[in-house]
Design a protein around this motif. Structure first.
Motif, PDB file in Angstrom:
ATOM      1  N   PHE A   9       2.872   4.621 -11.949  1.00  0.00           N
ATOM      2  CA  PHE A   9       3.283   6.019 -11.771  1.00  0.00           C
ATOM      3  C   PHE A   9       4.601   6.051 -11.003  1.00  0.00           C
ATOM      4  CE2 PHE A   9       2.869  10.448 -10.269  1.00  0.00           C
ATOM      5  CZ  PHE A   9       2.358  11.047 -11.412  1.00  0.00           C
ATOM      6  N   MET A  10       5.275   7.203 -11.052  1.00  0.00           N
ATOM      7  CA  MET A  10       6.486   7.392 -10.249  1.00  0.00           C
ATOM      8  C   MET A  10       6.169   7.021  -8.798  1.00  0.00           C
ATOM      9  SD  MET A  10       7.523  11.169 -11.699  1.00  0.00           S
ATOM     10  CE  MET A  10       6.000  11.663 -12.508  1.00  0.00           C
ATOM     11  N   GLY A  11       7.056   6.288  -8.161  1.00  0.00           N
ATOM     12  CA  GLY A  11       6.882   5.949  -6.746  1.00  0.00           C
ATOM     13  C   GLY A  11       5.904   4.812  -6.471  1.00  0.00           C
ATOM     14  N   LEU A 108       0.885  -1.604 -11.387  1.00  0.00           N
ATOM     15  CA  LEU A 108       0.803  -1.515  -9.929  1.00  0.00           C
ATOM     16  C   LEU A 108       0.028  -0.253  -9.583  1.00  0.00           C
ATOM     17  CD1 LEU A 108       4.489  -2.390  -8.836  1.00  0.00           C
ATOM     18  CD2 LEU A 108       2.567  -3.953  -9.253  1.00  0.00           C
ATOM     19  N   HIS A 109      -1.179  -0.436  -9.082  1.00  0.00           N
ATOM     20  CA  HIS A 109      -2.012   0.731  -8.764  1.00  0.00           C
ATOM     21  C   HIS A 109      -1.868   1.127  -7.303  1.00  0.00           C
ATOM     22  CE1 HIS A 109      -5.193   3.646  -8.944  1.00  0.00           C
ATOM     23  NE2 HIS A 109      -5.683   3.128  -7.828  1.00  0.00           N
ATOM     24  N   VAL A 110      -1.460   2.358  -7.099  1.00  0.00           N
ATOM     25  CA  VAL A 110      -1.314   2.933  -5.756  1.00  0.00           C
ATOM     26  C   VAL A 110      -2.064   4.267  -5.783  1.00  0.00           C
ATOM     27  CG1 VAL A 110       0.353   3.779  -4.060  1.00  0.00           C
ATOM     28  CG2 VAL A 110       0.988   1.910  -5.558  1.00  0.00           C
ATOM     29  N   PRO A 111      -2.900   4.556  -4.778  1.00  0.00           N
ATOM     30  CA  PRO A 111      -3.625   5.828  -4.799  1.00  0.00           C
ATOM     31  C   PRO A 111      -2.677   7.029  -4.789  1.00  0.00           C
ATOM     32  CG  PRO A 111      -4.444   4.391  -3.041  1.00  0.00           C
ATOM     33  CD  PRO A 111      -3.235   3.731  -3.611  1.00  0.00           C
ATOM     34  N   VAL A 157      -2.095  -2.481  -5.075  1.00  0.00           N
ATOM     35  CA  VAL A 157      -1.003  -2.846  -4.180  1.00  0.00           C
ATOM     36  C   VAL A 157      -0.969  -2.020  -2.894  1.00  0.00           C
ATOM     37  CG1 VAL A 157       0.473  -3.886  -5.923  1.00  0.00           C
ATOM     38  CG2 VAL A 157       0.664  -1.452  -5.491  1.00  0.00           C
ATOM     39  N   GLN A 158      -1.919  -1.109  -2.785  1.00  0.00           N
ATOM     40  CA  GLN A 158      -1.990  -0.297  -1.561  1.00  0.00           C
ATOM     41  C   GLN A 158      -2.090  -1.192  -0.326  1.00  0.00           C
ATOM     42  OE1 GLN A 158      -1.678   2.785  -0.915  1.00  0.00           O
ATOM     43  NE2 GLN A 158      -2.808   3.247   0.930  1.00  0.00           N
ATOM     44  N   GLY A 159      -1.236  -0.959   0.653  1.00  0.00           N
ATOM     45  CA  GLY A 159      -1.315  -1.708   1.909  1.00  0.00           C
ATOM     46  C   GLY A 159      -0.699  -3.103   1.857  1.00  0.00           C
ATOM     47  N   LYS A 160      -0.218  -3.508   0.675  1.00  0.00           N
ATOM     48  CA  LYS A 160       0.411  -4.838   0.588  1.00  0.00           C
ATOM     49  C   LYS A 160       1.916  -4.702   0.735  1.00  0.00           C
ATOM     50  CE  LYS A 160      -3.075  -6.783  -2.489  1.00  0.00           C
ATOM     51  NZ  LYS A 160      -3.397  -7.030  -3.901  1.00  0.00           N
ATOM     52  N   SER A 161       2.523  -5.686   1.388  1.00  0.00           N
ATOM     53  CA  SER A 161       3.983  -5.647   1.517  1.00  0.00           C
ATOM     54  C   SER A 161       4.610  -6.063   0.185  1.00  0.00           C
ATOM     55  CB  SER A 161       4.433  -6.595   2.620  1.00  0.00           C
ATOM     56  OG  SER A 161       4.201  -7.929   2.207  1.00  0.00           O
ATOM     57  N   VAL A 162       5.882  -5.744   0.037  1.00  0.00           N
ATOM     58  CA  VAL A 162       6.593  -6.128  -1.189  1.00  0.00           C
ATOM     59  C   VAL A 162       6.547  -7.658  -1.343  1.00  0.00           C
ATOM     60  CG1 VAL A 162       8.866  -6.105  -2.326  1.00  0.00           C
ATOM     61  CG2 VAL A 162       8.068  -4.086  -1.069  1.00  0.00           C
TER      62      VAL A 162
END
Ligand code: ATP
Ligand code: SKM
Ligand code: MG
Length: 180
Positions: A9-11, A108-111, A157-162
């Motif tokens: 998703f965007m962002g 890349l799943h981000v809530p 990927v929530q909470g993980k650094s790049v």
């Protein structure tokens, strides 16, 4: 050359992660939004304003066809190409097929709440994001999940650094084939 396409998703962090991944391994990096802007000599919001979303979606599909044709002419190269996709690119079945033919796909799943915080923090130029309509945006996000989840790999990927994400992706792509 094979392509590792980054969906989300965007962002979600596609560009940030894609750029860092390519830099770490000295792989090539292409961002479909940037390539389409260069080709059309217009920024994405202007493409949407002048020609509408459907036209932009056609440009995305054409971009993938062209990339496939280009990659056929250099089949011997062993390096990876990192492709960061526009947020809506994997929604079309046809595009998902191209992306899978091109190589490996990673979502890349981000809530949603993290996405909303990130996008509202910046005065962003996204024609399909409206921070004043959060419930509408949440529904859009939820409606897209089934398409995104068709990627070869779903990465939380929530909470993980790049750096952590890059390391995981590198390990995934470079791992030796399993013994038979
Ligand atoms: N793993 C992460 N942890 C914390 N912040 C991150 C992470 N990845 C990206 N970000 C931040 O989130 C924001 C959005 O990232 P980015 O622009 O890479 O997303 P995107 O998926 O390419 O979005 P779009 O293509 O819609 O512009 C940026 O401010 C970036 O610094
Ligand atoms: O999520 C989307 O549909 C979009 C995301 C951006 O990357 C751009 O491709 C465009 O703004 C549309
Ligand atoms: Mg981006």
């Amino acid at each position: 050359m094979k392509c590792i396409s980054i969906w989300g998703f965007m962002g979600a962090g596609k560009s940030t992660v894609g750029r860092a991944l390519a830099r770490t391994y000295a792989w090539k990096w292409l961002d479909s939004d940037t390539e389409i802007e260069k080709q059309e000599q217009l920024k994405i919001p202007d493409i949407f304003k002048r020609y509408g979303e459907e036209y932009f979606r056609q440009l995305e599909t054409r971009f993938l066809e062209n990339l496939w044709n280009r990659m056929q002419s250099e089949p011997q190269a062993s390096e990876w190409l990192v492709l960061t996709t526009g947020g809506g690119m994997p929604l079309r079945e046809e595009n998902r097929q191209w992306l899978k033919k091109l190589g490996i796909s990673i979502y890349l799943h981000v809530p949603f709440d993290t996405i909303a915080k990130r996008l509202n923090r910046r005065d962003s130029q996204r024609p399909l994001w409206d921070g004043s309509q959060l419930e509408v945006m949440r529904r859009k996000y939820e409606a897209r999940l089934p398409s995104y989840r068709q990627a070869d790999v779903v990465m939380e990927v929530q909470g993980k650094s790049v750096e952590e994400i890059v390391q995981e992706l590198g390990a995934l792509v470079l791992k030796p084939p399993a013994d038979v």
